[in-house]
Design a protein around this motif. Structure first.
Motif, PDB file in Angstrom:
ATOM      1  N   CYS A   1      -9.800   5.306 -10.598  1.00 27.25           N
ATOM      2  CA  CYS A   1      -8.430   5.316 -11.106  1.00 27.25           C
ATOM      3  C   CYS A   1      -8.049   6.775 -11.331  1.00 27.25           C
ATOM      4  O   CYS A   1      -8.864   7.553 -11.831  1.00 27.25           O
TER       5      CYS A   1
ATOM      6  N   TYR B   1      -2.741  -3.739  -6.905  1.00 27.08           N
ATOM      7  CA  TYR B   1      -1.363  -3.310  -7.148  1.00 27.08           C
ATOM      8  C   TYR B   1      -0.475  -4.527  -7.323  1.00 27.08           C
ATOM      9  O   TYR B   1      -0.619  -5.529  -6.626  1.00 27.08           O
TER      10      TYR B   1
ATOM     11  N   GLU C   1       3.827  -5.101  -7.798  1.00 23.42           N
ATOM     12  CA  GLU C   1       5.136  -4.454  -7.819  1.00 23.42           C
ATOM     13  C   GLU C   1       5.632  -4.339  -9.261  1.00 23.42           C
ATOM     14  O   GLU C   1       5.472  -5.271 -10.049  1.00 23.42           O
TER      15      GLU C   1
ATOM     16  N   ILE D   1       0.850  -1.206   0.000  1.00 23.87           N
ATOM     17  CA  ILE D   1       0.000   0.000   0.000  1.00 23.87           C
ATOM     18  C   ILE D   1       0.879   1.247   0.000  1.00 23.87           C
ATOM     19  O   ILE D   1       0.599   2.214  -0.720  1.00 23.87           O
TER      20      ILE D   1
ATOM     21  N   TYR E   1       3.766   5.786  -5.546  1.00 27.00           N
ATOM     22  CA  TYR E   1       3.607   5.825  -7.000  1.00 27.00           C
ATOM     23  C   TYR E   1       2.581   6.883  -7.401  1.00 27.00           C
ATOM     24  O   TYR E   1       2.750   7.591  -8.382  1.00 27.00           O
ATOM     25  N   GLN E   2       1.509   6.982  -6.620  1.00 23.81           N
ATOM     26  CA  GLN E   2       0.436   7.924  -6.935  1.00 23.81           C
ATOM     27  C   GLN E   2       0.738   9.344  -6.456  1.00 23.81           C
ATOM     28  O   GLN E   2      -0.060  10.250  -6.673  1.00 23.81           O
TER      29      GLN E   2
ATOM     30  N   ASN F   1      -8.432  -1.341  -4.092  1.00 25.12           N
ATOM     31  CA  ASN F   1      -7.015  -1.210  -4.360  1.00 25.12           C
ATOM     32  C   ASN F   1      -6.541  -2.457  -5.089  1.00 25.12           C
ATOM     33  O   ASN F   1      -6.888  -3.570  -4.697  1.00 25.12           O
TER      34      ASN F   1
ATOM     35  N   GLU G   1       3.824   1.503  -1.264  1.00 23.99           N
ATOM     36  CA  GLU G   1       4.359   1.617  -2.630  1.00 23.99           C
ATOM     37  C   GLU G   1       3.327   2.254  -3.562  1.00 23.99           C
ATOM     38  O   GLU G   1       3.678   3.102  -4.390  1.00 23.99           O
ATOM     39  N   VAL G   2       2.068   1.834  -3.446  1.00 22.95           N
ATOM     40  CA  VAL G   2       1.002   2.414  -4.276  1.00 22.95           C
ATOM     41  C   VAL G   2       0.913   3.909  -4.014  1.00 22.95           C
ATOM     42  O   VAL G   2       0.861   4.716  -4.951  1.00 22.95           O
ATOM     43  N   GLU G   3       0.887   4.277  -2.754  1.00 23.64           N
ATOM     44  CA  GLU G   3       0.740   5.688  -2.382  1.00 23.64           C
ATOM     45  C   GLU G   3       1.908   6.522  -2.909  1.00 23.64           C
ATOM     46  O   GLU G   3       1.713   7.638  -3.393  1.00 23.64           O
TER      47      GLU G   3
ATOM     48  N   ASN H   1      -3.153   8.126 -14.801  1.00 21.87           N
ATOM     49  CA  ASN H   1      -2.549   6.790 -14.804  1.00 21.87           C
ATOM     50  C   ASN H   1      -2.963   6.021 -16.063  1.00 21.87           C
ATOM     51  O   ASN H   1      -3.803   5.124 -16.032  1.00 21.87           O
TER      52      ASN H   1
END
Length: 176
Positions: A135, A101, A103, A26, A32-33, A99, A28-30, A139
């Motif tokens: 989304c 995701y 990697e 999570i 990235y965003q 969510n 990592e997602v945050e 992205n």
């Protein structure tokens, strides 16, 4: 449900001991965003919210067998999906994909498709009439992924706006 999708990875329901790795994914997602500075759910939050007496969400994880980047030859979590059920008076049963995701190193191997397909199968099993998610508009990779799998962008088509109240606004409104 244990859904091997290939010898290279499996998709399975999350377990309480996965929450530390899910919290890492999570984050990592945050990042990235562009929301890496925001506080996200901790391992304990996830454990309580998914496996407590009144679960708020369910999750699937993608696991690869032991590799060079998984110490001791242990399997490694490389992706996840979080979902929950809600209700619409128009379409009735709805699954919300909160969510998903994978990697970056593990993308392009069918893992994201497999996770999303397993979530869809759960929705069908629970007689959901719709699955929805949001989304970020920038992205393009995710937009193309969702469209490739039959997702429709209803923002323009159905003219919906997404509204929200964050905790501060929610508490202030509740006090009035």
């Amino acid at each position: 449900m244990m859904a091997p999708t290939s010898k290279a990875f499996i998709i399975r329901p999350a377990r309480p001991d996965d929450c530390g790795e899910i919290a890492r994914l999570i984050q990592e997602v945050e990042e990235y965003q562009g929301f890496g500075d925001k506080e996200t759910a901790t391992e304990e939050d996830l454990r309580q919210d998914a496996f407590g007496d009144d679960p708020y969400f369910r999750a699937l994880v993608a696991e690869v067998p032991g590799t060079a980047d998984a110490p001791g030859g242990e399997a490694k979590l490389v992706g996840h999906a979080m979902y929950y059920f809600c209700y619409s008076p128009v379409v009735r049963r709805v699954m919300y994909l909160e969510n998903i995701y994978v990697e970056p190193l593990y993308r392009g191997r069918g893992i994201g498709t497999a996770i999303m397909r397993e979530v869809a199968k759960i929705g069908v099993k629970h007689r959901c009439n719709k699955m929805q998610w949001v989304c970020l508009n920038w992205n393009d990779v995710a937009v193309k992924f969702y469209q490739k799998h039959g997702g429709k962008d209803v923002t323009v088509e159905e003219k919906w706006h997404l509204f929200r109240m964050d905790q501060q606004e929610l508490a202030a409104f509740a006090r009035e």
